[in-house]
Design a protein around this motif. Sequence first.
Motif, PDB file in Angstrom:
ATOM      1  N   VAL A 169      -3.554   3.235  25.886  1.00  0.00           N
ATOM      2  CA  VAL A 169      -3.922   3.724  24.807  1.00  0.00           C
ATOM      3  C   VAL A 169      -2.914   3.560  23.814  1.00  0.00           C
ATOM      4  N   LEU A 170      -2.725   2.732  22.700  1.00  0.00           N
ATOM      5  CA  LEU A 170      -1.842   3.115  21.743  1.00  0.00           C
ATOM      6  C   LEU A 170      -2.256   3.752  20.563  1.00  0.00           C
ATOM      7  N   ARG A 171      -1.692   5.071  20.361  1.00  0.00           N
ATOM      8  CA  ARG A 171      -2.156   5.840  19.264  1.00  0.00           C
ATOM      9  C   ARG A 171      -1.106   5.515  18.065  1.00  0.00           C
ATOM     10  N   VAL A 172      -1.746   5.505  16.955  1.00  0.00           N
ATOM     11  CA  VAL A 172      -1.000   4.950  15.825  1.00  0.00           C
ATOM     12  C   VAL A 172      -1.185   5.984  14.694  1.00  0.00           C
ATOM     13  N   SER A 173      -0.219   5.991  13.897  1.00  0.00           N
ATOM     14  CA  SER A 173      -0.372   6.760  12.754  1.00  0.00           C
ATOM     15  C   SER A 173      -0.740   5.934  11.603  1.00  0.00           C
ATOM     16  N   LEU A 174      -0.672   6.292  10.354  1.00  0.00           N
ATOM     17  CA  LEU A 174      -1.309   5.728   9.304  1.00  0.00           C
ATOM     18  C   LEU A 174      -1.028   4.317   9.004  1.00  0.00           C
ATOM     19  N   VAL A 175      -1.764   3.394   9.424  1.00  0.00           N
ATOM     20  CA  VAL A 175      -1.538   1.959   9.546  1.00  0.00           C
ATOM     21  C   VAL A 175      -1.828   1.472   7.841  1.00  0.00           C
ATOM     22  N   TYR A 176      -0.758   0.861   7.239  1.00  0.00           N
ATOM     23  CA  TYR A 176      -0.646   0.119   5.941  1.00  0.00           C
ATOM     24  C   TYR A 176      -0.312  -1.191   5.877  1.00  0.00           C
ATOM     25  N   GLY A 177      -0.669  -1.952   4.920  1.00  0.00           N
ATOM     26  CA  GLY A 177      -0.236  -3.371   4.536  1.00  0.00           C
ATOM     27  C   GLY A 177      -0.933  -3.500   3.478  1.00  0.00           C
ATOM     28  N   TRP A 178      -1.079  -4.867   2.940  1.00  0.00           N
ATOM     29  CA  TRP A 178      -1.899  -5.432   1.821  1.00  0.00           C
ATOM     30  C   TRP A 178      -3.192  -5.996   2.180  1.00  0.00           C
ATOM     31  N   ASP A 179      -4.318  -5.098   1.946  1.00  0.00           N
ATOM     32  CA  ASP A 179      -5.570  -5.242   2.294  1.00  0.00           C
ATOM     33  C   ASP A 179      -6.637  -5.224   1.249  1.00  0.00           C
ATOM     34  N   PRO A 180      -6.695  -6.363   0.549  1.00  0.00           N
ATOM     35  CA  PRO A 180      -7.582  -6.301  -0.556  1.00  0.00           C
ATOM     36  C   PRO A 180      -9.029  -6.673  -0.101  1.00  0.00           C
ATOM     37  N   ASP A 181      -9.200  -6.851   0.922  1.00  0.00           N
ATOM     38  CA  ASP A 181     -10.744  -7.399   1.411  1.00  0.00           C
ATOM     39  C   ASP A 181     -11.312  -6.070   2.027  1.00  0.00           C
ATOM     40  N   GLY A 182     -10.831  -5.064   2.304  1.00  0.00           N
ATOM     41  CA  GLY A 182     -11.339  -3.768   2.940  1.00  0.00           C
ATOM     42  C   GLY A 182     -12.447  -2.977   2.243  1.00  0.00           C
ATOM     43  N   HIS A 183     -13.562  -2.572   2.846  1.00  0.00           N
ATOM     44  CA  HIS A 183     -14.352  -1.741   2.236  1.00  0.00           C
ATOM     45  C   HIS A 183     -13.848  -0.521   1.800  1.00  0.00           C
ATOM     46  N   ARG A 184     -12.652  -0.056   2.348  1.00  0.00           N
ATOM     47  CA  ARG A 184     -11.953   1.397   1.923  1.00  0.00           C
ATOM     48  C   ARG A 184     -10.709   0.943   2.063  1.00  0.00           C
ATOM     49  N   PRO A 185      -9.913   0.419   1.185  1.00  0.00           N
ATOM     50  CA  PRO A 185      -8.594  -0.202   1.519  1.00  0.00           C
ATOM     51  C   PRO A 185      -7.549   0.961   2.050  1.00  0.00           C
ATOM     52  N   ASN A 186      -6.648   0.319   2.571  1.00  0.00           N
ATOM     53  CA  ASN A 186      -5.468   1.486   3.166  1.00  0.00           C
ATOM     54  C   ASN A 186      -4.782   2.194   1.841  1.00  0.00           C
ATOM     55  N   TYR A 187      -4.031   3.295   2.220  1.00  0.00           N
ATOM     56  CA  TYR A 187      -3.382   3.732   1.065  1.00  0.00           C
ATOM     57  C   TYR A 187      -2.401   3.078   0.116  1.00  0.00           C
ATOM     58  N   PHE A 188      -1.681   2.399   0.969  1.00  0.00           N
ATOM     59  CA  PHE A 188      -0.692   1.533   0.237  1.00  0.00           C
ATOM     60  C   PHE A 188      -1.282   0.566  -0.599  1.00  0.00           C
ATOM     61  N   THR A 189      -2.640  -0.256  -0.317  1.00  0.00           N
ATOM     62  CA  THR A 189      -3.310  -1.137  -1.431  1.00  0.00           C
ATOM     63  C   THR A 189      -3.837  -0.317  -2.419  1.00  0.00           C
ATOM     64  N   THR A 190      -4.508   0.884  -2.042  1.00  0.00           N
ATOM     65  CA  THR A 190      -5.219   1.594  -3.071  1.00  0.00           C
ATOM     66  C   THR A 190      -4.187   2.089  -4.008  1.00  0.00           C
ATOM     67  N   CYS A 191      -3.007   2.607  -3.857  1.00  0.00           N
ATOM     68  CA  CYS A 191      -1.847   2.997  -4.273  1.00  0.00           C
ATOM     69  C   CYS A 191      -1.256   2.041  -5.194  1.00  0.00           C
ATOM     70  N   VAL A 192      -1.022   0.903  -4.870  1.00  0.00           N
ATOM     71  CA  VAL A 192      -0.498  -0.195  -5.766  1.00  0.00           C
ATOM     72  C   VAL A 192      -1.647  -0.576  -6.629  1.00  0.00           C
ATOM     73  N   ARG A 193      -2.891  -0.797  -6.323  1.00  0.00           N
ATOM     74  CA  ARG A 193      -3.935  -1.077  -7.473  1.00  0.00           C
ATOM     75  C   ARG A 193      -3.607  -0.184  -8.541  1.00  0.00           C
ATOM     76  N   GLY A 194      -3.891   1.066  -8.347  1.00  0.00           N
ATOM     77  CA  GLY A 194      -3.590   2.292  -9.242  1.00  0.00           C
ATOM     78  C   GLY A 194      -2.538   2.010 -10.245  1.00  0.00           C
ATOM     79  N   LEU A 195      -1.174   1.922  -9.369  1.00  0.00           N
ATOM     80  CA  LEU A 195       0.032   2.036 -10.213  1.00  0.00           C
ATOM     81  C   LEU A 195       0.171   0.664 -11.113  1.00  0.00           C
ATOM     82  N   ARG A 196      -0.511  -0.315 -10.512  1.00  0.00           N
ATOM     83  CA  ARG A 196      -0.314  -1.890 -11.300  1.00  0.00           C
ATOM     84  C   ARG A 196      -1.297  -1.748 -12.466  1.00  0.00           C
ATOM     85  N   ASP A 197      -2.478  -1.076 -12.184  1.00  0.00           N
ATOM     86  CA  ASP A 197      -3.291  -1.020 -13.325  1.00  0.00           C
ATOM     87  C   ASP A 197      -3.380   0.003 -14.313  1.00  0.00           C
ATOM     88  N   GLY A 198      -2.254   1.016 -13.995  1.00  0.00           N
ATOM     89  CA  GLY A 198      -2.232   2.247 -15.073  1.00  0.00           C
ATOM     90  C   GLY A 198      -3.279   3.273 -14.847  1.00  0.00           C
TER      91      GLY A 198
END
Length: 306
Positions: free
Chosen positions: A150-179
């Motif tokens: 069992v490999l327990r992982v903490s909050l996994v992030y990366g550039w995930d533009p295709d996800g139903h609910r993208p990870n926080y990094f992707t969501t954050c970048v989109r918001g910052l980039r679009d103002g």
Amino acid sequence: MVVGSGYLGGRIGARMRGLGGRAVLCSRRPPTARSADGTPWSELDVRDGRACAETVRRLAPDALVVVHGPSDITWCERHADEAMAAHGAGAANLAAAADGRPVLLISTDNVFPGTRHSYGESDPVAPANAYGRAKLAGERTLLDTGNALVLRVSLVYGWDPDGHRPNYFTTCVRGLRDGRAVPAPADHWNTPVLVDDVAAWSAALLHAGRTGVLHLGGPERLSRYEWAGRIAKGLGLDDRPIRPTAKAGTPYACRPDNACLHSERAADLPELAGLRPADVDEGTRRLASVALAEATPEPRPAEDRL
């Protein structure tokens, strides 16, 4: 055999192939994540025990990696029975189908209550939410086989533009980039871990034949508010859209306050030598070219997250 074809499952499959091995992604629906490109796919509903057994017989894998959904923690809180059926009952079906083969389960920091700053492998579990309870049920079932890690992982992030609910990094970048406003809880702490580090550890640990429980978190404990500021700085984006907020009343309300992991075992495992998890600044640098290059897509319709 990678059970799950989302962003993380796709990355793990790609890592296996990059090391000269073979991988097949298995899920209810064909992959939509770009990370799955180039990896064969086979249809599988883990809630169907017969289908699990037939798929394992047909593919004859050396090992299984279990990383299927649903992984939207807020959705799981509202659909606890469905989450348990997928993760708890699904693990039982996969354990029976594996028939002694090694299994690596990607699990979660949500098996802990979040009252401590960080959790190691020896800390007692007490799930914070429905997702944590479902994942813990899966952990116990697979560990009982004696062939599972069992490999327990903490909050996994990366550039995930295709996800139903993208990870926080992707969501954050989109918001910052679009103002657009970026709500960032200042009272919700994580040890963010880059998706490529999870994939690298998964491949190395499977090759080494490890069993038991191991934790993988990033090297820094950060609030989401602090992390959003680091992302903005690392990408050279205006940080004024970042809005500090409280976790309560947000989609993060059901998460543990401290969703943070550290490992008491990893330093003693030779197969992990040289696989140091990236800090968030290094992770941002690695992701910068894709995160800044792509336009924000139109919102996709809500779909079943399993």
